[in-house]
Scaffold this active site. Structure first.
Site, PDB file in Angstrom:
ATOM      1  CG  ASP A   1      -2.010   1.036   1.169  1.00 56.99           C
ATOM      2  OD1 ASP A   1      -2.245   1.579   0.079  1.00 56.99           O
ATOM      3  OD2 ASP A   1      -2.637   1.306   2.213  1.00 56.99           O
TER       4      ASP A   1
ATOM      5  CD  GLU B   1      -8.757   5.682  -5.517  1.00 56.38           C
ATOM      6  OE1 GLU B   1      -9.795   5.898  -4.886  1.00 56.38           O
ATOM      7  OE2 GLU B   1      -7.757   5.156  -5.021  1.00 56.38           O
TER       8      GLU B   1
ATOM      9  CE  LYS C   1      -7.612   1.836  -4.420  1.00 60.68           C
ATOM     10  NZ  LYS C   1      -6.566   2.316  -3.472  1.00 60.68           N
TER      11      LYS C   1
ATOM     12  CB  THR D   1     -11.200   1.787  -2.901  1.00 59.65           C
ATOM     13  OG1 THR D   1     -10.409   2.147  -1.773  1.00 59.65           O
ATOM     14  CG2 THR D   1     -11.594   3.036  -3.665  1.00 59.65           C
TER      15      THR D   1
ATOM     16  CG  PHE E   1     -10.606   1.894   3.648  1.00 57.46           C
ATOM     17  CD1 PHE E   1     -10.427   1.037   2.585  1.00 57.46           C
ATOM     18  CD2 PHE E   1     -10.198   3.209   3.498  1.00 57.46           C
ATOM     19  CE1 PHE E   1      -9.844   1.466   1.396  1.00 57.46           C
ATOM     20  CE2 PHE E   1      -9.616   3.656   2.319  1.00 57.46           C
ATOM     21  CZ  PHE E   1      -9.441   2.782   1.260  1.00 57.46           C
TER      22      PHE E   1
END
Length: 309
Positions: free
Chosen positions: A16, A89, A125, A149, A171
């Site tokens: 990440d 993303e 994403k 996400t 998350f």
């Protein structure tokens, strides 16, 4: 065996970060990026050449073109390091626009393929709004794999699975943050609300045979990670990867590979989804906050590009 190596026996480890050296150091299979990580990376001298190239290649292009080119350049460099996939993303400002999200994803994949990167190595994403999940459903049918996400609730996860998305990113840390602030309590390991959320989603998927992958994300401490050993994937920051690599404490599997079919399916129709999601104050607040944060960082990145042109 250190904990990182032990963890890799149970879960796919994903980096990440936008930092290439960290990826080389910890040998993850995949990597994830987002506007915040790219913004942090381009402010470091080592990554300035990527920014300069994106700008040079699109001298007469729009700001949006430069932003997309920068994402693709980062993704290509990451795929030289990791053997698996990179998550790129879409613009968070499109989170409530299904068609615009679809168009952006198609554009990104087209650019990856033009640069010689197979779409099988890219996950797009998208924020887990109703509109974002609807976009992912369209894209998956075209062979464009998606990573949903900013996911904070079971109903989001259930709708993603029904839409046939490749992967979701619940998350953990942001759920933990919300409950810690709300209650004033500290949570550890299996008692952590973020950990509990992922375990519920994981069990729901296994019980109903969904193929969508679950990737725990946004960790605040090693305890959250070890409590989810056995989750399909775990995306972990360099600081926590370092801690795992430095520890030789035993790390057993925490999540089972299968689950009895004892959990009723949720109604994921639009009306039901919106009502159930609205009932969850934490999920509602954290999704909105996450989108705002990514939008702010995207604008900050655009400002850097503008100042460099």
């Amino acid at each position: 065996m250190n904990q990182l190596d032990a963890l890799k026996q149970f879960s796919v480890v994903v980096a990440d970060t936008g930092d290439f050296e960290s990826m080389r150091a910890y040998a993850p299979r995949d990597a994830t990026t987002n506007p915040s990580l790219i913004l942090k990376a381009v402010q470091q001298p080592a990554y300035r050449p990527l920014l300069d190239k994106a700008i040079a290649d699109h001298k007469n292009g729009s700001l949006d073109d430069v932003m997309d080119a920068l994402l693709i350049l980062f993704g290509q460099e990451i795929l030289k390091i990791v053997p698996g996939r990179v998550s790129t993303e879409t613009d968070a400002r499109l989170s409530f626009n299904t068609q615009a999200t679809v168009d952006k994803a198609r554009k990104l994949i087209k650019q990856y393929e033009a640069a010689g990167t197979s779409r099988e190595r890219v996950l797009i994403k998208i924020a887990s709004t109703w509109e974002g999940i609807a976009a992912a459903e369209i894209l998956e049918k075209e062979g464009i794999r998606c990573n949903l996400t900013l996911l904070f609730s079971l109903v989001q996860a259930a709708r993603c699975a029904e839409a046939g998305t490749q992967l979701i990113s619940p998350f953990v840390g942001r759920i933990y943050d919300w409950f810690k602030k709300s209650t004033g309590q500290e949570y550890v390991g299996a008692e952590d609300p973020g950990v509990i959320s992922v375990r519920i989603i994981f069990s729901y998927y296994k019980a109903h045979g969904y193929k969508t992958e679950v990737m725990g994300a946004s960790f605040r401490n090693v305890g959250q990670i070890t409590a989810l050993a056995g989750c399909d994937l775990l995306t972990i920051s360099p600081d926590l990867l370092k801690q795992l690599q430095a520890s030789e404490v035993a790390l057993p599997r925490a999540l089972p590979e299968a689950q009895a079919k004892s959990v009723a399916k949720l109604d994921t129709s639009e009306a039901s989804f919106r009502l159930l999601f609205n009932e969850d104050a934490m999920a509602t607040e954290k999704l909105a906050d996450g989108i705002r944060q990514f939008v702010r960082d995207a604008r900050a990145l655009e400002a850097i590009i503008q100042g460099s042109r």
